[in-house]
Design a protein around this motif. Structure first.
Motif, mmCIF file in Angstrom:
data_model
loop_
_atom_site.group_PDB
_atom_site.id
_atom_site.type_symbol
_atom_site.label_atom_id
_atom_site.label_comp_id
_atom_site.label_asym_id
_atom_site.label_seq_id
_atom_site.Cartn_x
_atom_site.Cartn_y
_atom_site.Cartn_z
ATOM 1 N N LEU A 185 13.452 1.870 69.639
ATOM 2 C CA LEU A 185 14.503 2.337 68.745
ATOM 3 C C LEU A 185 14.624 3.854 68.809
ATOM 4 O O LEU A 185 13.611 4.566 68.880
ATOM 5 C CB LEU A 185 14.204 1.911 67.298
ATOM 6 C CG LEU A 185 13.887 0.428 67.080
ATOM 7 C CD1 LEU A 185 13.689 0.153 65.599
ATOM 8 C CD2 LEU A 185 14.986 -0.456 67.642
ATOM 9 N N ALA A 186 15.846 4.321 68.810
ATOM 10 C CA ALA A 186 16.117 5.758 68.728
ATOM 11 C C ALA A 186 16.229 6.124 67.252
ATOM 12 O O ALA A 186 17.174 5.714 66.580
ATOM 13 C CB ALA A 186 17.402 6.105 69.473
ATOM 14 N N THR A 187 15.266 6.875 66.742
ATOM 15 C CA THR A 187 15.242 7.205 65.320
ATOM 16 C C THR A 187 14.925 8.674 65.131
ATOM 17 O O THR A 187 14.405 9.347 66.032
ATOM 18 C CB THR A 187 14.179 6.368 64.575
ATOM 19 O OG1 THR A 187 12.901 6.548 65.202
ATOM 20 C CG2 THR A 187 14.548 4.899 64.600
ATOM 21 N N TRP A 188 15.229 9.141 63.953
ATOM 22 C CA TRP A 188 14.897 10.493 63.535
ATOM 23 C C TRP A 188 14.403 10.383 62.094
ATOM 24 O O TRP A 188 15.148 9.991 61.200
ATOM 25 C CB TRP A 188 16.115 11.407 63.631
ATOM 26 C CG TRP A 188 15.777 12.858 63.440
ATOM 27 C CD1 TRP A 188 14.560 13.402 63.194
ATOM 28 C CD2 TRP A 188 16.690 13.964 63.495
ATOM 29 N NE1 TRP A 188 14.626 14.764 63.092
ATOM 30 C CE2 TRP A 188 15.926 15.152 63.268
ATOM 31 C CE3 TRP A 188 18.058 14.086 63.710
ATOM 32 C CZ2 TRP A 188 16.507 16.411 63.252
ATOM 33 C CZ3 TRP A 188 18.628 15.344 63.684
ATOM 34 C CH2 TRP A 188 17.869 16.491 63.479
ATOM 35 N N THR A 226 9.204 0.065 68.439
ATOM 36 C CA THR A 226 8.681 1.428 68.450
ATOM 37 C C THR A 226 9.798 2.355 67.982
ATOM 38 O O THR A 226 10.989 2.054 68.147
ATOM 39 C CB THR A 226 8.206 1.852 69.845
ATOM 40 O OG1 THR A 226 9.331 1.822 70.760
ATOM 41 C CG2 THR A 226 7.122 0.923 70.355
ATOM 42 N N THR A 227 9.425 3.488 67.410
ATOM 43 C CA THR A 227 10.403 4.450 66.910
ATOM 44 C C THR A 227 10.089 5.834 67.461
ATOM 45 O O THR A 227 8.981 6.100 67.914
ATOM 46 C CB THR A 227 10.389 4.503 65.370
ATOM 47 O OG1 THR A 227 9.070 4.866 64.925
ATOM 48 C CG2 THR A 227 10.772 3.151 64.776
ATOM 49 N N THR A 228 11.074 6.687 67.428
ATOM 50 C CA THR A 228 10.895 8.084 67.850
ATOM 51 C C THR A 228 10.906 8.973 66.619
ATOM 52 O O THR A 228 11.615 8.704 65.644
ATOM 53 C CB THR A 228 12.013 8.512 68.807
ATOM 54 O OG1 THR A 228 13.291 8.314 68.181
ATOM 55 C CG2 THR A 228 11.963 7.699 70.086
ATOM 56 N N LYS A 256 17.559 3.798 74.757
ATOM 57 C CA LYS A 256 16.892 3.013 73.737
ATOM 58 C C LYS A 256 17.772 1.812 73.401
ATOM 59 O O LYS A 256 18.961 1.796 73.705
ATOM 60 C CB LYS A 256 16.618 3.841 72.476
ATOM 61 C CG LYS A 256 15.745 5.073 72.710
ATOM 62 C CD LYS A 256 14.310 4.684 73.068
ATOM 63 C CE LYS A 256 13.438 5.919 73.231
ATOM 64 N NZ LYS A 256 12.027 5.585 73.574
ATOM 65 N N ASN A 257 17.165 0.823 72.767
ATOM 66 C CA ASN A 257 17.895 -0.409 72.472
ATOM 67 C C ASN A 257 18.958 -0.212 71.399
ATOM 68 O O ASN A 257 20.101 -0.656 71.552
ATOM 69 C CB ASN A 257 16.922 -1.510 72.034
ATOM 70 C CG ASN A 257 15.999 -1.933 73.151
ATOM 71 O OD1 ASN A 257 14.797 -1.678 73.124
ATOM 72 N ND2 ASN A 257 16.545 -2.577 74.181
ATOM 73 N N PHE A 258 18.609 0.431 70.299
ATOM 74 C CA PHE A 258 19.586 0.716 69.234
ATOM 75 C C PHE A 258 18.943 1.699 68.263
ATOM 76 O O PHE A 258 17.785 2.096 68.437
ATOM 77 C CB PHE A 258 20.054 -0.564 68.522
ATOM 78 C CG PHE A 258 18.958 -1.370 67.873
ATOM 79 C CD1 PHE A 258 18.686 -1.247 66.518
ATOM 80 C CD2 PHE A 258 18.210 -2.288 68.608
ATOM 81 C CE1 PHE A 258 17.686 -2.002 65.924
ATOM 82 C CE2 PHE A 258 17.215 -3.049 68.019
ATOM 83 C CZ PHE A 258 16.946 -2.902 66.669
ATOM 84 N N THR A 259 19.685 2.098 67.242
ATOM 85 C CA THR A 259 19.168 3.009 66.227
ATOM 86 C C THR A 259 19.323 2.393 64.847
ATOM 87 O O THR A 259 20.314 1.697 64.574
ATOM 88 C CB THR A 259 19.898 4.367 66.265
ATOM 89 O OG1 THR A 259 19.378 5.210 65.226
ATOM 90 C CG2 THR A 259 21.389 4.207 66.064
#
Length: 616
Positions: A185-188, A226-228, A256-259
């Motif tokens: 996952l693309a995260t902040w 997993t997350t960023t 990444k797969n999604f956010t």
């Protein structure tokens, strides 16, 4: 032909159909297919899978081509159709796809493993079964592929119109679960209370409502994730020169797969991404420092507005004048007929004091009965408002609407992280939004935006829940307030790459959690946790978290008391001065009186005055 007719007139009847014909199919067979009664009774459009076919652009295609709940895409082929479908589906993907092989011998079901079908939500293949699966000559079978379960096509069984009598019996769920797949996952973690870090130095301190939602989904649908920690370019997700940056750029490039960060549903995002169902409703809030509180000594004045004080003074003067006038007219003395005495007598009721004696006249008693009832109500109102001021102090002169913000001298400070609000303000035709856009300052760093708010020159603009936690948790600022009216109140969703076939699985679980109140419950829990954290931060900084009534709140009463003491002392000295002056006058008069007898003059004769005796 018989099986095809049974399929179209049986489970897949109704709706709209797009028919793709392989050029390798003989013309006679194509005409026979199109003259089938099931085809003729269904609204349809026919396309050719020829290699030299020129396809219309996505925006010019008929609306029903793009798919829908009951739009069937039927591919009739003799040769492998994936090459032509790949060029055809560059800009759009079908939702329900049925592959029908017209070959007389068994085809290869592994065609379903081709990447061209990865974006299809529901897919089925009907073909002649191989020899080992045939129950009788030329038996047709139904296949599908469940990508997360196995790479081998799943055989559903021989074609039987009784067994496949419903739409869902042909198009089964391709994603019953995700088979332990690990989503990246693309995260902040800059989105509290949904995604945030309590301790930036520890990866284990990642918390938020979204993580609770993901954990619940993962246990049900069998996946891990997993997350960023942050966006690679420290951007939230904006469109610049046709390219998305920030978290959304990572998702669009399929890195990444999604956010699962929360994004507003805007036209640009709806065009370039698959947006999930809404999981929250929020807007851009405006944050300002609380105005400086009024001096504590005015607490004694604040229970009534200036108009009320003016009315009280007017009614008191009117009552005193009425009493004095009636005494003069009827020649009845009340408290000796003294104006000061009348005033003090009437004001006893304002301070909750009784009268030492009732007047004798009936009209005076009737008037005092009404007057004291009036005084009782005024004192009750004053005391109640004073208690309210002490127990629930309010800050003066707050801004509550965007109109007031536009009329004020504040500018707007906002982090330039690719949020959609600046473009909304720029394109808006609303007068208030246009005026606010001219006052908007986009700053590169969040620290600069917060500093401008603390300087008292700007109002900080950001998503509401985020700023509440950042101001208290990171910047240790507690004297702020939120303007009631917000910008761009809208739905918030997760973003998936365009044409993600399994997004609907997350949509279903999101709807269940939102409808069941779980998201709202987790939000309250996280906000309470953050409030406790805020309270601990305040206590660590030595700032009180609860307000107690102190002597400072009663400054006005002490000022009045000091003024009364000063007035009484002044009156006392004046009285002593007058007594001394009176004594001296008595001596002078007695001396003058004696001299008058000595010179044979009357003491207060005009001749004595003329002779200057008194002046001596």
């Amino acid at each position: 032909m018989a099986v095809m007719s049974q399929v179209l007139s049986g489970p897949l009847r109704g709706g709209t159909m797009v028919v793709y014909l392989d050029d390798a199919i003989p013309r006679v067979v194509q005409e026979a297919i199109m003259t089938l009664e099931a085809v003729q009774e269904t609204p349809h459009v026919t396309l050719s899978l020829g290699a030299n076919q020129t396809w219309w652009p996505d925006q010019q295609a008929p609306a029903f081509i793009h798919g829908g709940s009951f739009v069937l895409h039927l591919v009739l082929f003799l040769t492998n159709p994936t090459k032509f479908l790949q060029s055809l589906w560059t800009n759009w993907k079908p939702r329900y796809l049925l592959l029908f092989s017209l070959a007389s011998s068994s085809s290869d079901a592994t065609v379903l493993n081709h990447d061209v079908f990865n974006s299809v939500q529901k897919v089925a293949l009907i073909m002649v079964l191989p020899d080992e699966l045939r129950g009788r000559p030329r038996t047709m079978g139904v296949y599908t592929l469940q990508p997360f379960s196995s790479s081998t096509p799943l055989f559903l069984g021989e074609w039987n119109k009784e067994q496949y009598s419903e739409w869902d019996s042909v198009f089964i769920d391709r994603y019953p679960n995700f088979g332990g797949y690990r989503f990246e996952l693309a995260t902040w973690y800059n989105n509290p209370p949904f995604l945030y870090q309590k301790d930036p130095a520890s990866d284990g301190s990642r918390e938020g409502v979204t993580l609770k939602m993901l954990d619940a989904m993962a246990s049900k649908m069998n996946f891990t994730y997993t997350t960023t920690l942050r966006s690679p370019d420290l951007k939230w997700g904006g469109l610049e020169n046709g390219t998305w940056d920030g978290v959304l750029g990572v998702v669009q490039r399929k890195e990444k797969n999604f956010t699962v960060n929360h994004f507003y549903q805007t036209p640009d995002r709806l065009r370039d991404f698959d947006i999930s169902t809404s999981c929250w409703n929020d807007g851009f809030g405006v944050f300002l420092l609380r105005p400086q509180p009024l001096p504590q000594w005015v607490n004694i004045y604040r229970p009534f507005q200036p108009q009320v004080w003016a009315v009280l003074l007017a009614t008191s003067l009117l009552a005193m004048g009425h009493m004095t006038f009636m005494e003069r007219v009827q020649r009845e003395r009340f408290l000796g007929g003294c104006v000061v005495g009348t005033w003090l007598y009437l004001q006893r009721g304002m301070f909750g004091q009784g009268v030492p004696a009732l007047p004798r006249a009936l009209w005076q008693r009737m008037f005092l009965a009404v007057w004291y009832l009036y005084c009782l109500l005024v004192s009750i109102y004053y005391t109640s408002n004073l208690v309210a001021i002490f127990t629930s102090p309010a800050n003066p002169q707050r801004i509550h609407t965007l109109q007031q913000l536009a009329d004020s001298g504040y500018r707007l400070a906002m982090v330039d992280d690719g949020a959609s609000l600046p473009s909304v303000l720029r394109r808006s035709r609303d007068d208030v939004y246009m005026r606010l856009y001219t006052k908007l300052d986009l700053l590169p760093l969040e620290e600069e935006a917060a500093a401008s708010m603390l300087a008292g020159t700007h109002a900080l603009v950001h998503t509401t829940a985020y700023v509440i936690t950042r101001l208290t948790g990171h910047y240790k600022v507690f004297n702020w307030y939120l303007v009631k009216e917000q910008f761009q109140q809208s739905y918030i969703s997760w973003c998936f790459p365009k044409h993600t076939p399994w997004k609907y699985k997350f949509d279903q679980d999101l709807q269940r959690m939102v409808g069941g109140g779980l998201v709202q419950h987790w939000f309250k829990v996280e906000m309470e946790t953050l409030k406790d954290w805020k309270r601990q931060q305040q206590e660590s900084l030595g700032q009180p978290t609860n307000m107690f009534l102190t002597l400072q709140h009663l400054q006005g009463i002490f000022y009045i008391l000091i003024l009364a003491w000063a007035a009484s002392v002044a009156v006392r000295f004046r009285t002593r001065f007058e007594e001394k002056l009176k004594g001296r006058l008595v001596v002078v008069v007695s001396q003058v009186w004696g001299r008058g007898f000595v010179f044979g003059l009357k003491p207060w004769d005009e001749s004595g005055v003329e002779n200057g005796l008194v002046s001596e």
